[in-house]
Design a protein around this motif. Structure first.
Motif, PDB file in Angstrom:
ATOM      1  N   ALA A 184       8.495   8.281   7.289  1.00 36.08           N
ATOM      2  CA  ALA A 184       8.524   7.881   8.790  1.00 36.08           C
ATOM      3  C   ALA A 184       8.653   6.244   8.884  1.00 36.08           C
ATOM      4  CB  ALA A 184       7.457   8.244   9.457  1.00 36.08           C
ATOM      5  N   THR A 185       8.367   5.505   7.832  1.00 39.27           N
ATOM      6  CA  THR A 185       8.633   4.198   7.993  1.00 39.27           C
ATOM      7  C   THR A 185       9.647   3.676   7.081  1.00 39.27           C
ATOM      8  OG1 THR A 185       6.658   3.948   6.262  1.00 39.27           O
ATOM      9  CG2 THR A 185       6.059   3.756   8.528  1.00 39.27           C
ATOM     10  N   ARG A 186      10.292   4.643   6.386  1.00 38.34           N
ATOM     11  CA  ARG A 186      11.575   4.438   5.726  1.00 38.34           C
ATOM     12  C   ARG A 186      11.230   3.828   4.413  1.00 38.34           C
ATOM     13  NH1 ARG A 186      16.365   2.175   8.949  1.00 38.34           N
ATOM     14  NH2 ARG A 186      17.236   2.485   6.864  1.00 38.34           N
ATOM     15  N   ARG A 187      10.164   3.757   4.009  1.00 39.82           N
ATOM     16  CA  ARG A 187       9.575   3.205   2.614  1.00 39.82           C
ATOM     17  C   ARG A 187      10.221   4.301   1.524  1.00 39.82           C
ATOM     18  NH1 ARG A 187       8.960  -2.362   2.561  1.00 39.82           N
ATOM     19  NH2 ARG A 187       7.597  -2.721   4.327  1.00 39.82           N
ATOM     20  N   LEU A 188      10.560   5.339   1.944  1.00 39.91           N
ATOM     21  CA  LEU A 188      10.858   6.430   1.101  1.00 39.91           C
ATOM     22  C   LEU A 188      11.971   7.232   1.710  1.00 39.91           C
ATOM     23  CD1 LEU A 188       9.454   7.090  -1.798  1.00 39.91           C
ATOM     24  CD2 LEU A 188       8.245   8.926  -0.568  1.00 39.91           C
ATOM     25  N   ASP A 189      13.079   7.504   0.876  1.00 35.06           N
ATOM     26  CA  ASP A 189      14.360   8.278   1.264  1.00 35.06           C
ATOM     27  C   ASP A 189      14.035   9.887   1.249  1.00 35.06           C
ATOM     28  OD1 ASP A 189      14.938   9.808  -1.115  1.00 35.06           O
ATOM     29  OD2 ASP A 189      15.076   7.622  -1.987  1.00 35.06           O
ATOM     30  N   LEU A 190      14.729  10.607   2.231  1.00 32.32           N
ATOM     31  CA  LEU A 190      14.362  11.999   2.325  1.00 32.32           C
ATOM     32  C   LEU A 190      14.345  12.907   1.204  1.00 32.32           C
ATOM     33  CD1 LEU A 190      13.952  14.140   4.314  1.00 32.32           C
ATOM     34  CD2 LEU A 190      16.691  14.227   4.521  1.00 32.32           C
ATOM     35  N   LEU A 191      15.280  12.450   0.016  1.00 33.93           N
ATOM     36  CA  LEU A 191      15.338  13.499  -1.254  1.00 33.93           C
ATOM     37  C   LEU A 191      13.979  13.154  -1.907  1.00 33.93           C
ATOM     38  CD1 LEU A 191      16.571  14.999  -3.370  1.00 33.93           C
ATOM     39  CD2 LEU A 191      17.703  12.919  -4.351  1.00 33.93           C
ATOM     40  N   ARG A 192      13.624  11.980  -2.218  1.00 38.45           N
ATOM     41  CA  ARG A 192      12.355  11.807  -2.763  1.00 38.45           C
ATOM     42  C   ARG A 192      11.186  12.236  -2.172  1.00 38.45           C
ATOM     43  NH1 ARG A 192      11.504   7.294  -7.455  1.00 38.45           N
ATOM     44  NH2 ARG A 192      13.582   8.191  -7.671  1.00 38.45           N
ATOM     45  N   ALA A 193      11.149  11.897  -0.895  1.00 39.41           N
ATOM     46  CA  ALA A 193       9.988  12.439  -0.261  1.00 39.41           C
ATOM     47  C   ALA A 193       9.878  14.174  -0.272  1.00 39.41           C
ATOM     48  CB  ALA A 193      10.008  12.184   1.284  1.00 39.41           C
ATOM     49  N   GLY A 194      10.989  14.665  -0.232  1.00 38.65           N
ATOM     50  CA  GLY A 194      11.042  16.134  -0.069  1.00 38.65           C
ATOM     51  C   GLY A 194      10.651  16.736  -1.598  1.00 38.65           C
ATOM     52  N   ALA A 195      11.008  15.795  -2.589  1.00 40.72           N
ATOM     53  CA  ALA A 195      10.737  16.199  -4.161  1.00 40.72           C
ATOM     54  C   ALA A 195       9.134  15.951  -4.333  1.00 40.72           C
ATOM     55  CB  ALA A 195      11.530  15.389  -5.004  1.00 40.72           C
ATOM     56  N   TYR A 196       8.683  14.960  -3.789  1.00 43.41           N
ATOM     57  CA  TYR A 196       7.254  14.623  -3.948  1.00 43.41           C
ATOM     58  C   TYR A 196       6.398  15.490  -3.231  1.00 43.41           C
ATOM     59  CZ  TYR A 196       8.148   9.861  -5.738  1.00 43.41           C
ATOM     60  OH  TYR A 196       8.312   8.805  -6.451  1.00 43.41           O
ATOM     61  N   VAL A 197       6.485  15.927  -2.041  1.00 39.21           N
ATOM     62  CA  VAL A 197       6.055  17.035  -1.329  1.00 39.21           C
ATOM     63  C   VAL A 197       5.918  18.088  -1.908  1.00 39.21           C
ATOM     64  CG1 VAL A 197       5.788  18.152   0.749  1.00 39.21           C
ATOM     65  CG2 VAL A 197       6.254  16.012   1.170  1.00 39.21           C
ATOM     66  N   LEU A 198       7.242  18.817  -2.480  1.00 38.82           N
ATOM     67  CA  LEU A 198       7.324  19.944  -3.207  1.00 38.82           C
ATOM     68  C   LEU A 198       6.285  19.823  -4.501  1.00 38.82           C
ATOM     69  CD1 LEU A 198       8.383  22.678  -3.867  1.00 38.82           C
ATOM     70  CD2 LEU A 198      10.253  21.763  -4.997  1.00 38.82           C
ATOM     71  N   GLY A 199       6.466  18.831  -5.154  1.00 40.37           N
ATOM     72  CA  GLY A 199       5.651  18.442  -6.654  1.00 40.37           C
ATOM     73  C   GLY A 199       4.082  18.634  -6.166  1.00 40.37           C
ATOM     74  N   GLN A 200       3.642  17.825  -5.291  1.00 40.95           N
ATOM     75  CA  GLN A 200       2.169  18.056  -4.928  1.00 40.95           C
ATOM     76  C   GLN A 200       1.781  19.299  -4.474  1.00 40.95           C
ATOM     77  OE1 GLN A 200       3.055  15.145  -1.408  1.00 40.95           O
ATOM     78  NE2 GLN A 200       2.917  13.431  -2.845  1.00 40.95           N
ATOM     79  N   CYS A 201       2.504  19.983  -3.971  1.00 38.92           N
ATOM     80  CA  CYS A 201       2.162  21.433  -3.378  1.00 38.92           C
ATOM     81  C   CYS A 201       1.966  22.315  -4.853  1.00 38.92           C
ATOM     82  CB  CYS A 201       2.912  21.965  -2.423  1.00 38.92           C
ATOM     83  SG  CYS A 201       3.035  21.200  -0.795  1.00 38.92           S
ATOM     84  N   VAL A 202       2.976  22.023  -5.290  1.00 39.30           N
ATOM     85  CA  VAL A 202       2.860  23.059  -6.885  1.00 39.30           C
ATOM     86  C   VAL A 202       1.881  22.467  -7.794  1.00 39.30           C
ATOM     87  CG1 VAL A 202       4.420  23.438  -8.849  1.00 39.30           C
ATOM     88  CG2 VAL A 202       5.680  23.484  -6.785  1.00 39.30           C
ATOM     89  N   GLY A 203       1.342  21.451  -7.912  1.00 39.98           N
ATOM     90  CA  GLY A 203       0.359  20.787  -8.612  1.00 39.98           C
ATOM     91  C   GLY A 203      -0.946  21.241  -7.966  1.00 39.98           C
ATOM     92  N   ALA A 204      -0.886  21.326  -6.623  1.00 40.71           N
ATOM     93  CA  ALA A 204      -2.322  21.753  -6.111  1.00 40.71           C
ATOM     94  C   ALA A 204      -2.381  23.169  -6.094  1.00 40.71           C
ATOM     95  CB  ALA A 204      -2.225  21.432  -4.238  1.00 40.71           C
ATOM     96  N   THR A 205      -1.298  24.075  -6.053  1.00 46.43           N
ATOM     97  CA  THR A 205      -1.731  25.534  -6.300  1.00 46.43           C
ATOM     98  C   THR A 205      -1.794  25.838  -7.790  1.00 46.43           C
ATOM     99  OG1 THR A 205       0.144  25.648  -4.603  1.00 46.43           O
ATOM    100  CG2 THR A 205      -0.262  27.655  -6.074  1.00 46.43           C
ATOM    101  N   LEU A 206      -1.355  24.953  -8.574  1.00 46.06           N
ATOM    102  CA  LEU A 206      -1.641  25.181 -10.380  1.00 46.06           C
ATOM    103  C   LEU A 206      -3.260  24.793 -10.552  1.00 46.06           C
ATOM    104  CD1 LEU A 206       1.393  23.626 -11.888  1.00 46.06           C
ATOM    105  CD2 LEU A 206       0.649  26.105 -11.671  1.00 46.06           C
ATOM    106  N   ALA A 207      -3.623  23.930  -9.797  1.00 48.42           N
ATOM    107  CA  ALA A 207      -5.311  23.368  -9.896  1.00 48.42           C
ATOM    108  C   ALA A 207      -5.982  24.447  -9.539  1.00 48.42           C
ATOM    109  CB  ALA A 207      -5.407  22.142  -9.298  1.00 48.42           C
ATOM    110  N   ALA A 208      -5.660  24.930  -8.145  1.00 50.82           N
ATOM    111  CA  ALA A 208      -6.506  26.258  -7.476  1.00 50.82           C
ATOM    112  C   ALA A 208      -6.363  27.330  -8.481  1.00 50.82           C
ATOM    113  CB  ALA A 208      -6.054  26.326  -6.180  1.00 50.82           C
ATOM    114  N   GLY A 209      -5.485  27.789  -9.004  1.00 54.62           N
ATOM    115  CA  GLY A 209      -5.222  28.888  -9.871  1.00 54.62           C
ATOM    116  C   GLY A 209      -6.048  28.681 -10.973  1.00 54.62           C
TER     117      GLY A 209
END
Length: 277
Positions: free
Chosen positions: A81-106
């Motif tokens: 939102a403050t343009r410290r990160l571009d859209l591609l990298r932000a989307g990749a980060y969110v995806l990676g974070q959600c996958v990592g969290a799901t693996l941890a819970a599993g």
């Protein structure tokens, strides 16, 4: 930089892997600290608070120079939102974070001797409150966390060697203790998403996206455009009109005119291009 060039960069994939692994470690620590003790006695928010704060400090040293060790979609969206990160990298980060969290819970779900103990993994709205109050507490706790992160990042840009990981860890502890009794003190949509996917419990799950994201974006915008040393009306306009914020920041800090900074930047780019040729 084009999409193809970004996807070919080794640093991009290292950062994505760092966010995935960091989220796995963070969520594992948070979930493991919520497991009831002997006699199925609930531990309260103190153990998750300490676990979250300590692992945040550790991850800052492990992955801070690679991806920023954000491990939190709310933090990533605040940087977007403050343009410290571009859209591609932000989307990749969110995806990676959600996958990592799901693996941890599993992983922890499979490791538990009693599957019923996994119910404590899912963030829940307090029976003494309601979903609206939970959203407010999540937003407030996440606001103070993300404001601290942006303040630390600003000091790092100015002073270079300022660590700041300890301050962010303390902020996580404070947030969990503040909102823990009302909403579980998630402050992290991925931390709530992973257990929800594994256990199938989705009650009030929207609270743990709206609250943290709202608090994080408000914190990032208020810091960058009102409290930072480079904050100015021109910087806010540049963000809203998708112009180069770095030039505006340089002009604000150096007290030079924007046109002068722009001309200097253009000369530097032309010199670099000539040297490259």
């Amino acid at each position: 930089m084009t999409l193809r060039e970004e996807l070919r960069r080794r640093q991009f994939w290292r950062a994505l892997l760092a966010e995935m692994l960091g989220s796995l470690v963070f969520v594992s620590a948070m979930l493991g600290s919520t497991v009831p003790g002997p006699g199925a006695v609930a531990q309260g928010p103190i153990y998750p608070a300490l676990a979250g704060g300590l692992v945040t400090v550790s991850l800052g040293y492990c992955f801070g120079d690679i991806s920023g060790a954000q491990v939190n979609p709310a933090v990533t969206l605040a940087f977007l939102a403050t343009r410290r990160l571009d859209l591609l990298r932000a989307g990749a980060y969110v995806l990676g974070q959600c996958v990592g969290a799901t693996l941890a819970a599993g992983i922890l779900y499979l490791a538990l001797p009693f599957k019923s103990a996994a119910e404590c993994y899912v963030n829940k709205v307090s029976s003494e409150g309601n979903a609206g109050q939970a959203v407010g507490m999540e937003a407030l706790a996440t606001f103070q966390l993300v404001f601290t992160i942006f303040s630390v990042e600003e000091q790092r840009r100015r002073e270079g060697a300022e660590p700041g990981n300890l301050a962010i860890g303390f902020s996580v502890v404070a947030g969990v203790l503040t909102a823990g009794r009302f909403s579980g003190g998630s402050m992290n949509p991925a931390r709530s998403l992973g257990p929800a996917i594994i256990t199938g419990v989705w009650e009030h799950h929207w609270v743990y996206w709206i609250g943290p994201v709202l608090g994080a974006v408000l914190a990032g915008v208020s810091h960058e455009f009102f409290f930072a040393a480079s904050a100015s009306r021109h910087k806010l306009v540049a963000c809203l009109t998708c112009k180069d914020i770095e030039m505006v920041e340089t002009a604000s800090v150096s007290r030079s005119s924007l046109s002068t900074v722009t001309q200097t930047a253009m000369r530097a780019k032309q010199a670099n291009k000539q040297e490259h040729n």
